[in-house]
Design a protein around this motif. Structure first.
Motif, PDB file in Angstrom:
ATOM      1  N   ALA A 239       1.886 -10.888  11.226  1.00 49.98           N
ATOM      2  CA  ALA A 239       3.160 -10.687  11.903  1.00 49.98           C
ATOM      3  C   ALA A 239       4.278 -11.283  11.060  1.00 49.98           C
ATOM      4  N   GLY A 240       5.478 -10.739  11.213  1.00 49.42           N
ATOM      5  CA  GLY A 240       6.624 -11.258  10.466  1.00 49.42           C
ATOM      6  C   GLY A 240       7.131 -10.249   9.448  1.00 49.42           C
ATOM      7  N   THR A 241       8.171 -10.629   8.759  1.00 46.87           N
ATOM      8  CA  THR A 241       8.766  -9.750   7.763  1.00 46.87           C
ATOM      9  C   THR A 241       7.889  -9.674   6.522  1.00 46.87           C
ATOM     10  N   VAL A 242       8.161  -8.681   5.692  1.00 46.87           N
ATOM     11  CA  VAL A 242       7.437  -8.502   4.431  1.00 46.87           C
ATOM     12  C   VAL A 242       8.464  -8.436   3.299  1.00 46.87           C
ATOM     13  N   GLU A 243       8.313  -9.300   2.305  1.00 44.65           N
ATOM     14  CA  GLU A 243       9.216  -9.300   1.163  1.00 44.65           C
ATOM     15  C   GLU A 243       9.071  -7.993   0.372  1.00 44.65           C
ATOM     16  N   GLU A 244      10.192  -7.464  -0.095  1.00 42.56           N
ATOM     17  CA  GLU A 244      10.177  -6.189  -0.822  1.00 42.56           C
ATOM     18  C   GLU A 244       9.289  -6.253  -2.057  1.00 42.56           C
ATOM     19  N   ASP A 245       9.368  -7.369  -2.787  1.00 37.14           N
ATOM     20  CA  ASP A 245       8.598  -7.447  -4.035  1.00 37.14           C
ATOM     21  C   ASP A 245       7.106  -7.697  -3.790  1.00 37.14           C
ATOM     22  N   ARG A 263      -8.298  -2.542   9.444  1.00 38.26           N
ATOM     23  CA  ARG A 263      -8.645  -3.910   9.816  1.00 38.26           C
ATOM     24  C   ARG A 263      -7.606  -4.944   9.364  1.00 38.26           C
ATOM     25  N   VAL A 264      -6.708  -4.564   8.454  1.00 40.93           N
ATOM     26  CA  VAL A 264      -5.618  -5.430   8.009  1.00 40.93           C
ATOM     27  C   VAL A 264      -4.309  -4.768   8.428  1.00 40.93           C
ATOM     28  N   SER A 265      -3.572  -5.418   9.332  1.00 37.53           N
ATOM     29  CA  SER A 265      -2.385  -4.790   9.929  1.00 37.53           C
ATOM     30  C   SER A 265      -1.146  -5.653   9.750  1.00 37.53           C
ATOM     31  N   PHE A 266      -0.086  -5.042   9.245  1.00 41.17           N
ATOM     32  CA  PHE A 266       1.240  -5.672   9.202  1.00 41.17           C
ATOM     33  C   PHE A 266       2.024  -5.137  10.397  1.00 41.17           C
TER      34      PHE A 266
END
Length: 287
Positions: A239-245, A263-266
């Motif tokens: 959970a949370g934001t994801v950095e562009e790089d 099985r791996v979820s953003f």
């Protein structure tokens, strides 16, 4: 004393990278709880290129002055510094973050226009730029900054640090004349019944700015891949934001491990505190 008891303190929270998801972190929580005491009027300058629905829901009576966004970090600091200087006399307490050039500029501008104003700087325990040395490394810049932020000026500046060991290490050094240990707190909107461990989901949960260096998201994902075959019923939720790089790493990860796509979820940032609480309560492991 009679007048002071009725006085409403005007506090301004200044966070240079302010975005809506910061509402559920300390830049939002500190002014939020102060506002609930009934003695504080809150002002939070925001940027023109972003929406802040969570902020406005939490602070129906707060002021949200809009500062025109610019892609240049130097120009953003300058614009915030100018705004602080123009509005300093309307602010009793300036609440800001980190010890960087922006913070130094904001304090200097604020104290010049409002010498009686009080400043609280909430530091971060892994801020390398001030843990290595208190202030600029360049001796000339440090000399100039020390002359601008004199001991008299710093008498009204309180620093709060989240790490006890570093608090002891830096206490008394310039500019940390008034430095105290202030760990981050937390609060939940509801009191959920306890869920026994066996009844929870087979989930490893992390909640962070995914992809930033201190969070080591790549190590977490690779570690999960290493044991995924051994524990086929488990999932990893980020959970949370994801950095562009960091997104190229994610793309290459699923090319290398296509079997983990389900099985791996953003799941992105969660602004609803109740939803986040239920996610914590139903997961077996927090990473």
């Amino acid at each position: 004393e009679k007048n002071r008891a009725k006085y409403r303190y005007r506090i301004c929270t200044l966070f240079g990278y302010i975005d809506d998801f910061h509402m559920t972190k300390d830049p939002g929580m500190i002014p939020y709880f102060l506002s609930r005491f009934g003695k504080y009027d809150v002002t939070i300058p925001v940027w023109s290129n972003r929406d802040y629905p969570t902020w406005k829901a939490y602070f129906p009576n707060a002021e949200f002055p809009v500062i025109e966004w610019t892609d240049s970090e130097k120009n953003r600091r300058r614009k915030m510094g100018q705004w602080i200087y123009r509005n300093a006399k309307r602010i009793d307490i300036l609440h800001t973050y980190f010890w960087d050039r922006g913070t130094q500029l904001y304090i200097a501008a604020y104290k010049r226009a409002n010498p009686r104003g009080i400043v609280y700087v909430h530091l971060d325990s892994d801020g390398k730029y001030w843990l290595i040395s208190a202030g600029p490394r360049n001796p000339l810049k440090k000399l100039v900054m020390k002359s601008v932020l004199s001991e008299k000026c710093l008498d009204d500046v309180l620093f709060g640090l989240q790490n006890r060991e570093n608090t002891e290490k830096l206490s008394g050094k310039w500019p940390f004349h008034n430095l105290i240990y202030v760990p981050n707190g937390f609060t939940w909107p509801e009191d959920l019944p306890y869920t026994p461990f066996a009844a929870r989901n087979n989930v490893i949960l992390t909640v962070a700015r995914n992809g930033t260096a201190p969070k080591k998201t790549d190590i977490l994902m690779n570690g999960f891949a290493n044991v995924a075959q051994e524990f086929p019923e488990w999932k990893l939720i980020l959970a949370g934001t994801v950095e562009e790089d960091f997104k190229p790493f994610i793309n290459s990860y699923f090319v290398k491990h296509p079997e983990l796509k389900d099985r791996v979820s953003f799941i992105g940032p969660i602004s609803d505190r109740g939803e986040l609480q239920r996610l914590y309560a139903s997961s077996k492991i927090f990473a």
